[in-house]
Write an enzyme that holds these catalytic residues in place. Structure first.
Site, PDB file in Angstrom:
ATOM      1  CD  GLU A 149     -36.707  63.025  59.627  1.00 44.00           C
ATOM      2  OE1 GLU A 149     -37.261  63.150  60.732  1.00 44.00           O
ATOM      3  OE2 GLU A 149     -36.397  61.909  59.158  1.00 44.00           O
ATOM      4  CG  HIS A 160     -23.848  57.807  40.104  1.00 48.30           C
ATOM      5  ND1 HIS A 160     -23.861  56.434  40.140  1.00 48.30           N
ATOM      6  CD2 HIS A 160     -22.568  58.156  39.798  1.00 48.30           C
ATOM      7  CE1 HIS A 160     -22.658  55.975  39.863  1.00 48.30           C
ATOM      8  NE2 HIS A 160     -21.853  56.997  39.658  1.00 48.30           N
TER       9      HIS A 160
END
Length: 181
Positions: A76, A103
């Site tokens: 996925e 991040h």
């Protein structure tokens, strides 16, 4: 926030529970997954549609994220990452979900629905949604490099390259000597 979700048969039961959870938290949920159980359905089209919707909504200024899930979350994530502008991250802990946003400014989270309890998976998703991108220069710079590569294949110069010599990727393959070690 609008949350686009997608799964295949492996996450169908999880999807129903997740939709209720996200709606109860005040999110607008858009489901791109199957409407009934089919043990041989394929996740790529479902996940790609959800990823496309995330990119489209973000380009329109709509606060949007995506959640894709299946048995492991790996396929996925790969499918979602085929969409230009998507930064899908596979999360398996609170820390990986948080760092994906903080991040990497990930806009899609992938979850292995067969790898976690519903409560664990929802905790990852909730943390992902709640965590903002840090905006730190080093992270923004790296994301810009990924976007440049996605757009035109541009890479930063190889810091290991010998001055005056071609980049390894530009070298003629016939010069490769597998015996040279």
């Amino acid at each position: 926030m609008r949350i686009h979700i997608a799964t295949d048969h492996a996450g169908l039961e999880f999807s129903t529970q997740l939709q209720h959870h996200l709606a109860a938290a005040g999110h607008e949920v858009v489901d791109h997954g199957p409407i009934e159980y089919d043990p041989v359905d394929d996740y790529p089209a479902f996940c790609i549609r959800a990823a496309q919707a995330v990119v489209r909504d973000q380009a329109a200024g709509i606060e949007t994220l995506g959640v894709v899930f299946g048995g492991s979350g790996n396929g996925e994530q790969i499918a979602a990452n085929k969409v230009v502008g998507v930064r899908a991250a596979l999360a398996w802990s609170i820390a990986t979900a948080e760092l994906a946003r903080e991040h990497n400014d990930a806009n899609v989270i992938a979850i292995g629905a067969r790898q976690h309890t519903f409560e664990e998976a929802v905790s990852f998703i909730d943390r992902f949604i709640a965590t903002p991108f840090s905006g730190e220069e080093r992270h923004a710079r790296r994301i810009a490099q990924l976007a440049a590569y996605e757009e035109d294949g541009a890479l930063e110069p190889d810091p290991r390259a010998t001055p005056g010599q071609p980049d390894v990727l530009d070298a003629d393959d016939s010069s490769f000597d597998p015996e040279a070690g």
